[in-house]
Design a protein around this motif. Structure first.
Motif, PDB file in Angstrom:
ATOM      1  N   CYS A  99      13.422  -3.189 -25.154  1.00  6.13           N
ATOM      2  CA  CYS A  99      14.497  -2.958 -24.170  1.00  6.13           C
ATOM      3  C   CYS A  99      14.358  -3.908 -22.988  1.00  6.13           C
ATOM      4  O   CYS A  99      15.330  -4.531 -22.559  1.00  6.13           O
ATOM      5  N   GLU A 100      13.151  -4.003 -22.474  1.00  8.71           N
ATOM      6  CA  GLU A 100      12.922  -4.877 -21.330  1.00  8.71           C
ATOM      7  C   GLU A 100      13.159  -6.334 -21.709  1.00  8.71           C
ATOM      8  O   GLU A 100      13.802  -7.092 -20.976  1.00  8.71           O
ATOM      9  N   PHE A 101      12.670  -6.727 -22.888  1.00  9.67           N
ATOM     10  CA  PHE A 101      12.800  -8.119 -23.325  1.00  9.67           C
ATOM     11  C   PHE A 101      14.271  -8.517 -23.484  1.00  9.67           C
ATOM     12  O   PHE A 101      14.682  -9.615 -23.114  1.00  9.67           O
ATOM     13  N   PHE A 102      15.070  -7.617 -24.032  1.00 10.01           N
ATOM     14  CA  PHE A 102      16.486  -7.934 -24.274  1.00 10.01           C
ATOM     15  C   PHE A 102      17.392  -7.439 -23.151  1.00 10.01           C
ATOM     16  O   PHE A 102      18.608  -7.561 -23.251  1.00 10.01           O
ATOM     17  N   ASN A 103      16.789  -6.851 -22.126  1.00  9.36           N
ATOM     18  CA  ASN A 103      17.571  -6.258 -21.050  1.00  9.36           C
ATOM     19  C   ASN A 103      18.597  -5.272 -21.623  1.00  9.36           C
ATOM     20  O   ASN A 103      19.791  -5.381 -21.388  1.00  9.36           O
ATOM     21  N   ASP A 104      18.108  -4.348 -22.374  1.00 14.13           N
ATOM     22  CA  ASP A 104      18.971  -3.410 -23.096  1.00 14.13           C
ATOM     23  C   ASP A 104      18.539  -1.977 -22.765  1.00 14.13           C
ATOM     24  O   ASP A 104      17.531  -1.761 -22.082  1.00 14.13           O
ATOM     25  N   THR A 105      19.282  -1.020 -23.256  1.00 12.82           N
ATOM     26  CA  THR A 105      18.911   0.383 -23.059  1.00 12.82           C
ATOM     27  C   THR A 105      18.869   1.105 -24.405  1.00 12.82           C
ATOM     28  O   THR A 105      19.431   0.631 -25.394  1.00 12.82           O
ATOM     29  N   LEU A 106      18.218   2.264 -24.421  1.00 14.73           N
ATOM     30  CA  LEU A 106      18.144   3.049 -25.646  1.00 14.73           C
ATOM     31  C   LEU A 106      19.313   4.023 -25.715  1.00 14.73           C
ATOM     32  O   LEU A 106      19.636   4.670 -24.725  1.00 14.73           O
TER      33      LEU A 106
END
Lengths: 415, 415
Positions: free
Chosen positions: A82-89
């Motif tokens: 999530c942090e690497f792709f700037n994404d959320t779950l």
């Protein structure tokens, strides 16, 4: 097309678990012409995972990640991605239903919140459905690189690679053709072999590489060719294989270069409808185990008498006590008697027998550590071969098994 | 103190060989308080090796390298190290004498120039004498980092690590203390276990980490503590272990946390001077193999009857045909009869029997794939346990073996 594998887990770095996932993934990728550039194993540590992801993304087209997807606190791969792709779950309802179903079916415990968390996936990810377990795979395209996250549990990972990842790679990537051809040679050491085929090796075309893979009592030679033109590559590999065979054909085993000796032997027994038994002393049932670990063994393998204690050789296998007293339990005569008797007892066409001293200390016989006798019974004869196999227990056992399979191979081939 | 491991060889990247060296090195380093930061596997390719060396040198104090030291053309590690350290190869006469001696002793072939090349080492290196093979180890100090080059052949590498590298690290580096303590638990899944010990886990001191290592039918819990103060670390680990035991003591096996179940069982059999036999059907001799792979097994293990074919169960093991007809070959009754009969036949105190269907297809019985019965015979009773173990052949076998050892453990413990 290049790939990298990142395996995540403290247990790999402290050596508590051997990383078998990478070899499986490497093998499957190579079959479809994807070369693995590097394998990296890192701890369950956010900074290390981020750095490994970042490095790999600069070098290759696809990054395959295993591990760290479990329900417990040390599993941080998903949050790190999530942090690497700037994404959320986000919750995936199909996965949630699957997790709940697995719990209903296989567990007598109530489903917990941590288990339901398994259904959370990266919002940008394509979910790879994992029917074998609760942690789903994820396929994430980011700029020019694809990242695939899979659980580290080997049989779940294997399912996802075979059923989801490989078909998707075939669909979405252009790849060169890679052909491997492996020849198993016996009885000649690595350097003597290299000297014998040196001229041929020097003249191999540039797109074909040769590797020497020495193992116990044998050297595997692997030709690997890479090209965009499949048919010309096949032709070249074929030509070089023929040249190699003309140089050392007498020490190459089997036709199917990829196969281990036990696979070649298994095929021959099945084809020829012959049966096999083993009488094992110092190999302790390992020959039986290797044979029965291959599906379909029941077509030709009847069983084994593991006579680890000397008394079992007399009471169960019926080896005469006198024979043991006269020649010692580690002897040609005892190996022959064991092979003959197990063949008769289990009513098989062929039998293997082993007696020897694998160490670390001398046993019931006074034979030097590393002294072994391998007995072979065929429909027409019985004989035993003496080998002196060094002083390291595991190697003595494995070398003897390879030798036993080699002897058996020669007999079943001519039968 | 941090280490990295670099394993070199095309065979690792295409998955033809599983990297077992890294796990061995990781385990040995951890015993002496050296943490492994990363494991990297690269091809036999100069640029890749150089880049891996360069990256690792920036991160850690010691870099352990295996592979690429053989006598053949694909072995380029030594030349690449020369380039990396701006060094040259020089002949080491002690190594040369050793190589020549090995050839005289173990080979009937003349020594070749490529073999003599094995005696060339980097001029800056301290040679680590490899009595197990022709390629010497090398210890090279460069700026603040130590590089150790070792052959990839596992038993040669293991010798060098144990006899040369570890003693030298102990002498030359200051290290914190690392203590691992592992608890093997049975019968409770990973997430249920995590829920049970969640409060305790949250309150662990920062210098103690907990890891969950689920395997077939069991979860290993590993506490790892790191500190400069050995005695206070020991005390903390001891305290946390006691707290953990008070929470889940009933599902923890064995006292020695590091040991596999088979090692615990082996110790108990040796201590109590009891004997064991196995009668194996679908496990194909693997229980016998696991037991005999441990040195000292002859003190308690007498042997096995691997009755893979149904007829061997009747003709050799003496299981009544009627029993098989009435209850089917995969049944509690047959497992009990197998255990009883092998115990009697091999005159042992205890026996394990297995009958079941490991798949992939249904065999002589009509039992579902994954149906198994494990029989246990003790000096006072015989019983069998039914298990349903899923559909994947290898897992069915391994789960059943773990269950059999667990059942045996309970019986021998109370004996």
């Amino acid at each position: 097309m290049l790939a990298e594998i990142i395996t995540i887990g403290d247990e790999l770095l402290i050596g508590q678990v051997i990383d078998t996932n990478s070899a499986f993934i490497g093998k499957e990728l190579n079959k479809i012409g994807v070369a693995v550039y590097q394998i990296t194993s890192v701890q369950d540590n956010k900074q290390q995972i981020l750095s490994a992801l970042n490095d790999a993304s600069k070098r290759v087209d696809i990054v395959l990640i295993t591990g760290g997807l479990g329900p417990t606190k040390d599993d941080i791969t998903k949050h790190t991605l999530c942090e690497f792709f700037n994404d959320t779950l986000v919750q995936n309802n199909k996965v949630l239903a699957h997790v709940e179903e697995l719990f209903k079916k296989f567990s007598d415990k109530p489903i917990l919140d941590v288990n339901r968390q398994q259904a959370k996936v990266l919002s940008k990810a394509t979910v790879l459905h994992n029917i074998k377990g609760t942690a789903p795979g994820m396929w994430i395209k980011n700029k020019d690189t694809v990242f695939v996250s899979m659980p580290g549990v080997p049989f779940e990972m294997r399912y996802l690679i075979t059923e989801e990842v490989i078909p998707r790679i075939i669909k979405e990537f252009k790849r060169p053709h890679i052909i491997h051809k492996t020849f198993i040679t016996y009885g000649v050491g690595e350097s003597a072999l290299a000297a014998q085929i040196s001229d041929w090796e020097d003249n191999l075309p540039k797109f074909i590489k040769l590797a020497y893979l020495p193992s116990l009592g044998s050297v595997r030679l692997r030709l690997s060719g890479t090209s965009l033109n499949k048919s010309s590559l096949e032709k070249s590999i074929e030509e070089e294989s023929l040249k190699l065979k003309s140089l050392i054909g007498d020490i190459i085993y089997g036709d199917e270069g990829e196969d281990e000796l036990e696979v070649v032997v298994a095929k021959l027994f099945t084809e020829k409808r012959k049966t096999l038994a083993t009488a094992e002393s110092f190999t302790g049932g390992k020959i039986a185990e290797i044979i029965t670990s291959m599906p379909g063994a029941s077509a030709y393998f009847k069983g084994s008498v593991v006579s680890y204690a000397t008394e079992v050789k007399t009471t169960v296998l019926g080896v005469p006590e006198d024979l043991i007293k006269t020649y010692s339990v580690v002897s040609e005569q005892v190996a022959v008697a064991m092979a003959k008797n197990v063949q008769k007892m289990l009513k098989t066409d062929f039998a293997i027998a082993t007696t020897g001293n694998a160490g670390p200390t001398k046993g019931d016989s006074n034979a030097e550590v590393g002294t072994v006798y391998i007995g072979i019974a065929t429909p027409t004869k019985t004989f035993a071969v003496h080998q002196q196999l060094g002083g390291q227990r595991e190697r003595v056992v494995n070398k003897a098994i390879n030798k036993a399979l080699e002897l058996l191979y020669k007999e079943i081939l001519g039968c």
